[in-house]
Design a protein around this motif. Structure first.
Motif, mmCIF file in Angstrom:
data_model
loop_
_atom_site.group_PDB
_atom_site.id
_atom_site.type_symbol
_atom_site.label_atom_id
_atom_site.label_comp_id
_atom_site.label_asym_id
_atom_site.label_seq_id
_atom_site.Cartn_x
_atom_site.Cartn_y
_atom_site.Cartn_z
ATOM 1 N N PRO A 251 3.096 25.008 13.446
ATOM 2 C CA PRO A 251 3.231 25.958 12.333
ATOM 3 C C PRO A 251 3.742 25.287 11.056
ATOM 4 N N TRP A 252 4.542 24.239 11.198
ATOM 5 C CA TRP A 252 5.049 23.536 10.018
ATOM 6 C C TRP A 252 3.885 22.910 9.252
ATOM 7 N N TRP A 253 2.947 22.279 9.983
ATOM 8 C CA TRP A 253 1.778 21.707 9.336
ATOM 9 C C TRP A 253 0.889 22.790 8.741
ATOM 10 N N ALA A 254 0.688 23.892 9.464
ATOM 11 C CA ALA A 254 -0.232 24.946 9.033
ATOM 12 C C ALA A 254 0.285 25.707 7.817
ATOM 13 N N THR A 255 1.596 25.773 7.641
ATOM 14 C CA THR A 255 2.165 26.533 6.523
ATOM 15 C C THR A 255 2.733 25.631 5.440
ATOM 16 N N CYS A 256 2.325 24.381 5.433
ATOM 17 C CA CYS A 256 2.781 23.403 4.424
ATOM 18 C C CYS A 256 4.299 23.284 4.405
ATOM 19 N N ASP B 22 0.850 -1.179 0.000
ATOM 20 C CA ASP B 22 0.000 0.000 0.000
ATOM 21 C C ASP B 22 0.887 1.230 0.000
ATOM 22 N N ALA B 23 1.036 1.854 -1.136
ATOM 23 C CA ALA B 23 1.927 2.996 -1.291
ATOM 24 C C ALA B 23 1.439 4.201 -0.491
ATOM 25 N N ILE B 24 0.149 4.327 -0.328
ATOM 26 C CA ILE B 24 -0.378 5.480 0.412
ATOM 27 C C ILE B 24 0.069 5.427 1.869
ATOM 28 N N ASP B 25 0.053 4.247 2.473
ATOM 29 C CA ASP B 25 0.509 4.118 3.862
ATOM 30 C C ASP B 25 1.975 4.486 3.990
ATOM 31 N N ASP B 26 2.781 4.119 3.001
ATOM 32 C CA ASP B 26 4.204 4.468 3.035
ATOM 33 C C ASP B 26 4.406 5.972 2.932
ATOM 34 N N VAL B 27 3.650 6.625 2.080
ATOM 35 C CA VAL B 27 3.769 8.080 1.934
ATOM 36 C C VAL B 27 3.368 8.778 3.221
ATOM 37 N N VAL B 28 2.290 8.317 3.817
ATOM 38 C CA VAL B 28 1.836 8.926 5.082
ATOM 39 C C VAL B 28 2.862 8.701 6.182
ATOM 40 N N ALA B 29 3.452 7.520 6.236
ATOM 41 C CA ALA B 29 4.454 7.241 7.267
ATOM 42 C C ALA B 29 5.670 8.148 7.111
ATOM 43 N N VAL B 30 6.099 8.380 5.892
ATOM 44 C CA VAL B 30 7.243 9.278 5.669
ATOM 45 C C VAL B 30 6.879 10.705 6.057
ATOM 46 N N ALA B 31 5.676 11.146 5.699
ATOM 47 C CA ALA B 31 5.260 12.511 6.054
ATOM 48 C C ALA B 31 5.153 12.683 7.562
#
Length: 95
Positions: free
Chosen positions: A76-81, A59-68
């Motif tokens: 602030p990092w989340w709020a400002t991308c 499941d590539a989506i789970d891997d992307v989410v885990a890296v993020a």
């Protein structure tokens, strides 16, 4: 038109009719062979796939989410991308 000319025209028409018929038979034979080969290839692939052990799908989506989430810092990092960090963020203190 004389009977000889009529016979010649009929013979030429019959000849061209046979040529077209032979061409169609050849075309249909080629299509039949191509379809049979495609069916055989598909059956071979299905047989090869059936012999492979079953594994869990990746499941590539789970891997992307885990890296993020692993690279997440502060609010602030989340709020400002990812453009700005909080003053207390460990990533900001490394710089």
């Amino acid at each position: 038109m004389t009977p000889d000319q009529t016979l010649n025209v009929a013979a030429i028409g019959a000849f061209f009719g046979l040529v077209i018929f032979a061409a169609l038979v050849g075309l249909l034979a080629a299509v039949y062979v191509a379809v049979c080969r495609a069916i055989d290839t598909r059956k071979a692939r299905q047989a090869a796939h059936a012999q492979q052990p079953e594994t869990e799908p990746i499941d590539a989506i789970d891997d992307v989410v885990a890296v993020a989430l692993a690279g997440a810092c502060c609010e602030p990092w989340w709020a400002t991308c990812g453009l700005h960090h909080a003053h207390t963020c460990p990533t900001t203190m490394k710089d």
